[in-house]
Design a protein around this motif. Structure first.
Motif, PDB file in Angstrom:
ATOM      1  N   LEU A  18       0.809  -1.204   0.126  1.00  0.00           N
ATOM      2  CA  LEU A  18      -0.007  -0.055  -0.090  1.00  0.00           C
ATOM      3  C   LEU A  18       0.831   1.265   0.146  1.00  0.00           C
ATOM      4  O   LEU A  18       0.549   2.206  -0.532  1.00  0.00           O
ATOM      5  CB  LEU A  18      -1.070  -0.081   1.278  1.00  0.00           C
ATOM      6  N   LEU A  24       0.365   7.867  -0.677  1.00  0.00           N
ATOM      7  CA  LEU A  24       0.398   6.854   0.560  1.00  0.00           C
ATOM      8  C   LEU A  24       1.932   6.857   0.960  1.00  0.00           C
ATOM      9  O   LEU A  24       2.684   6.069   0.261  1.00  0.00           O
ATOM     10  CB  LEU A  24      -0.162   5.541   0.296  1.00  0.00           C
ATOM     11  N   SER A  28       0.202   6.479   6.266  1.00  0.00           N
ATOM     12  CA  SER A  28      -1.029   6.517   5.528  1.00  0.00           C
ATOM     13  C   SER A  28      -1.379   4.929   5.127  1.00  0.00           C
ATOM     14  O   SER A  28      -2.552   4.529   5.181  1.00  0.00           O
ATOM     15  CB  SER A  28      -1.030   7.102   4.300  1.00  0.00           C
ATOM     16  N   ARG A  31      -2.536   2.877   8.007  1.00  0.00           N
ATOM     17  CA  ARG A  31      -3.769   3.271   8.383  1.00  0.00           C
ATOM     18  C   ARG A  31      -4.923   2.679   7.514  1.00  0.00           C
ATOM     19  O   ARG A  31      -5.873   2.201   7.971  1.00  0.00           O
ATOM     20  CB  ARG A  31      -4.211   4.677   8.366  1.00  0.00           C
ATOM     21  N   ALA A  32      -4.353   2.643   6.280  1.00  0.00           N
ATOM     22  CA  ALA A  32      -5.322   2.237   5.133  1.00  0.00           C
ATOM     23  C   ALA A  32      -5.588   0.731   5.390  1.00  0.00           C
ATOM     24  O   ALA A  32      -6.567   0.158   5.551  1.00  0.00           O
ATOM     25  CB  ALA A  32      -4.581   2.454   3.731  1.00  0.00           C
ATOM     26  N   HIS A  35      -7.767   0.037   8.378  1.00  0.00           N
ATOM     27  CA  HIS A  35      -9.330   0.148   8.098  1.00  0.00           C
ATOM     28  C   HIS A  35      -9.711  -1.089   7.154  1.00  0.00           C
ATOM     29  O   HIS A  35     -10.844  -1.341   7.408  1.00  0.00           O
ATOM     30  CB  HIS A  35      -9.110   1.603   7.264  1.00  0.00           C
TER      31      HIS A  35
END
Length: 202
Positions: A18, A24, A28, A31-32, A35
């Motif tokens: 990611l 990103l 980030s 966090r992605a 999630h």
């Protein structure tokens, strides 16, 4: 001192992948990933299936170079498009940016980059020959050079103009409302619309 691992190798691999996406960074991406994992059924599983389908079905349009799940692509197959106008862009992201603006109902041609001798990018590496063939086939009245306002973009525009010379087609370019050094994908729709409306002969 190296940072501690907070999850197993599978999750760390997901985070690392990611983090390679535009926009990103490592934080980030973490966090992605978190999630996605927390929304496994609602988001992660459907996203995984969509990516598997895209991997199998997405292809490059043999006519214009756009990315779609059909060849010819949706734009090339649309009979409502103006066949006499071709908008030349560097990359698919630029095509999508112009489509977001909905400023013109033309067809497109994706070069796949710009000329850059320092980076070893020559005319043979770009889809310039395909553009010339499309113009030679007839029916094209105007070619709009919607390339980025960079040194490489303008060099490419000059080369394309030379290749189209004598083929009976009008070559125009975006107005100078596009900032020098700017990239189409980062411009707002209003700027793109005005730039297309104010295009001038190249």
């Amino acid at each position: 001192m190296s940072s501690r691992k907070v999850a197993g190798p599978e999750i760390e691999t997901l985070i690392q992948l990611l983090a390679r996406l535009p926009g990103l960074g490592p934080r980030s991406a973490r966090r992605a990933a978190l999630h996605l994992i927390q929304k496994k059924d609602q988001l992660f599983a459907p996203l995984t299936r969509a990516m598997e389908v895209a991997l199998e079905e997405v292809r490059v349009c043999g006519t214009c170079g756009n990315i779609d799940t059909s060849d010819p692509c949706t734009i090339c197959a649309d009979p409502r498009r103006e066949p006499g106008t071709i908008v030349v862009v560097e990359d698919v992201s630029d095509l999508w940016a112009l489509e977001r603006a909905a400023a013109i109902n033309a067809r497109y041609h994706v070069l796949g980059g710009t000329l850059s001798p320092l980076d070893g990018v020559t005319p043979e590496d770009l889809n310039i020959a395909g553009l010339v063939d499309r113009v030679r086939a007839g029916g094209v009245k105007e070619v709009i050079l919607a390339v980025n306002a960079t040194v490489e973009g303008q060099t490419t525009a000059h080369y394309v103009t030379d290749q189209l010379a004598g083929l009976g087609v009008t070559v125009t370019r975006l107005a100078h409302g596009v900032p020098v050094g700017g990239e189409l994908d980062y411009l707002d729709e209003g700027t793109l619309t005005q730039a297309l409306k104010a295009r001038t002969p190249f």
